[in-house]
Design a protein around this motif. Structure first.
Motif, short mmCIF file in Angstrom:
data_model
loop_
_atom_site.label_atom_id
_atom_site.label_comp_id
_atom_site.label_asym_id
_atom_site.label_seq_id
_atom_site.Cartn_x
_atom_site.Cartn_y
_atom_site.Cartn_z
N TYR A 1 6.51 89.42 2.58
CA TYR A 1 5.34 90.05 3.17
C TYR A 1 5.23 90.04 4.48
CZ TYR A 1 0.32 90.44 4.45
OH TYR A 1 -0.88 90.70 4.95
N ASP A 2 5.87 89.19 5.05
CA ASP A 2 6.17 89.37 6.76
C ASP A 2 6.79 90.13 7.24
OD1 ASP A 2 4.28 86.65 6.68
OD2 ASP A 2 5.85 85.30 6.79
N ARG A 3 8.00 90.34 6.51
CA ARG A 3 8.80 91.46 6.96
C ARG A 3 8.57 92.70 6.35
NH1 ARG A 3 11.94 90.49 10.73
NH2 ARG A 3 13.33 92.11 10.05
N GLY A 4 7.27 92.88 5.68
CA GLY A 4 6.72 94.38 5.40
C GLY A 4 7.31 94.88 3.99
N TYR A 5 7.84 94.07 3.20
CA TYR A 5 8.32 94.68 1.77
C TYR A 5 7.36 94.62 0.87
CZ TYR A 5 13.03 94.39 4.05
OH TYR A 5 14.26 94.76 4.78
N ILE A 6 6.17 94.08 0.94
CA ILE A 6 5.22 94.12 -0.15
C ILE A 6 3.87 93.94 0.57
CG2 ILE A 6 6.69 92.93 -1.95
CD1 ILE A 6 4.98 90.35 -1.32
N ASP A 7 2.83 94.57 -0.11
CA ASP A 7 1.71 94.58 0.27
C ASP A 7 0.78 93.40 0.45
OD1 ASP A 7 1.56 97.19 1.37
OD2 ASP A 7 0.77 97.98 -0.18
N GLY A 8 1.09 92.53 -0.60
CA GLY A 8 0.52 91.23 -0.69
C GLY A 8 0.83 90.63 -2.00
N PHE A 9 0.28 89.37 -2.14
CA PHE A 9 0.33 88.56 -3.41
C PHE A 9 -0.68 87.40 -3.45
CE2 PHE A 9 2.69 86.22 -0.38
CZ PHE A 9 2.73 84.89 -0.59
N GLU A 10 -0.90 87.14 -4.92
CA GLU A 10 -1.90 86.12 -4.92
C GLU A 10 -1.27 85.30 -6.03
OE1 GLU A 10 -6.84 86.28 -6.53
OE2 GLU A 10 -5.40 88.24 -6.64
N PHE A 11 -1.64 83.91 -5.90
CA PHE A 11 -1.43 83.00 -6.80
C PHE A 11 -2.76 83.04 -7.65
CE2 PHE A 11 -1.86 78.59 -8.61
CZ PHE A 11 -0.81 78.39 -9.20
N VAL A 12 -2.39 82.95 -9.16
CA VAL A 12 -3.59 82.79 -10.16
C VAL A 12 -3.14 81.38 -11.16
CG1 VAL A 12 -4.59 84.03 -12.19
CG2 VAL A 12 -3.65 85.38 -10.15
N GLU A 13 -4.21 80.67 -10.99
CA GLU A 13 -4.10 79.41 -11.98
C GLU A 13 -4.52 79.87 -13.20
OE1 GLU A 13 -2.96 76.23 -13.35
OE2 GLU A 13 -2.62 76.33 -11.28
N ASP A 14 -3.59 79.78 -14.27
CA ASP A 14 -3.68 80.07 -15.57
C ASP A 14 -3.75 78.68 -16.59
OD1 ASP A 14 -1.19 79.66 -15.60
OD2 ASP A 14 -0.71 81.63 -16.40
N GLY A 15 -3.63 77.48 -16.10
CA GLY A 15 -3.67 76.39 -16.98
C GLY A 15 -2.58 76.15 -17.19
N ARG A 16 -1.23 76.89 -16.93
CA ARG A 16 -0.05 76.61 -17.13
C ARG A 16 0.73 76.22 -15.99
NH1 ARG A 16 -0.44 80.71 -21.86
NH2 ARG A 16 -0.58 82.17 -19.99
N ALA A 17 1.85 76.94 -15.65
CA ALA A 17 2.36 76.82 -14.49
C ALA A 17 1.97 77.99 -13.39
CB ALA A 17 3.99 77.32 -14.72
N GLY A 18 0.99 78.95 -13.61
CA GLY A 18 0.57 79.77 -12.86
C GLY A 18 1.40 80.78 -12.84
N ARG A 19 0.87 81.94 -12.14
CA ARG A 19 1.58 83.30 -11.79
C ARG A 19 1.09 83.99 -10.53
NH1 ARG A 19 -2.67 84.61 -15.52
NH2 ARG A 19 -3.90 86.36 -14.97
N PHE A 20 2.08 84.91 -10.20
CA PHE A 20 1.91 85.48 -8.90
C PHE A 20 1.60 87.08 -9.10
CE2 PHE A 20 4.23 82.10 -7.00
CZ PHE A 20 3.52 81.71 -5.83
N GLU A 21 0.48 87.52 -8.66
CA GLU A 21 0.06 89.00 -8.90
C GLU A 21 0.70 89.57 -7.46
OE1 GLU A 21 -1.08 90.42 -11.32
OE2 GLU A 21 -1.41 88.43 -12.66
#
Length: 130
Positions: free
Chosen positions: A42-62
């Motif tokens: 993200y800092d280097r401009g390769y992606i627009d953003g990401f978000e951590f989503v807690e799902d009750g297990r290990a979680g996931r990144f969108e």
């Protein structure tokens, strides 16, 4: 189903999603290492953003993709590199000088090789992106 290397699977999933033109990608399971690498992307401009989503297990990144990644992947085995040795690894993993980024894990956290060189610290090369 468990995977033997979630970090490698996350980077190959991002690479595959970018190559077919998807705008989002889900990385599951989430980890602190994957989150730190996404922060460098993200800092280097390769992606627009990401978000951590807690799902009750290990979680996931969108992850929100923007089509700026030509290729990304893990570096295996993890090579140690001093502050003055990053050019050697740039030649091996990146297509041209000052084009792309190596992701380095240091005693000060995960950062790009540009930041590590600026701070004068070495570490282990764990991924590349261009």
């Amino acid at each position: 189903m468990t995977t033997s290397d979630p970090f490698s699977n996350a980077l190959s999933g991002i690479d595959n999603a970018e190559s077919v033109g998807h705008l989002t990608h889900t990385i599951q399971p989430a980890s602190n290492q994957i989150g730190s690498v996404l922060e460098v992307f993200y800092d280097r401009g390769y992606i627009d953003g990401f978000e951590f989503v807690e799902d009750g297990r290990a979680g996931r990144f969108e992850v929100e993709l923007k089509g700026a990644i030509n290729e990304c992947g893990p570096v295996k085995p993890r090579y140690s590199a001093g502050a003055d040795e990053f050019e050697k690894w740039e030649k091996r993993y990146l297509p041209a000088r000052d084009y792309g980024t190596l992701v380095v894990t240091t005693s000060h956290g995960i950062m790009s090789h540009y930041e590590a060189r600026e701070r004068g610290i070495g570490g282990q090369v764990i991924a590349y992106v261009y």
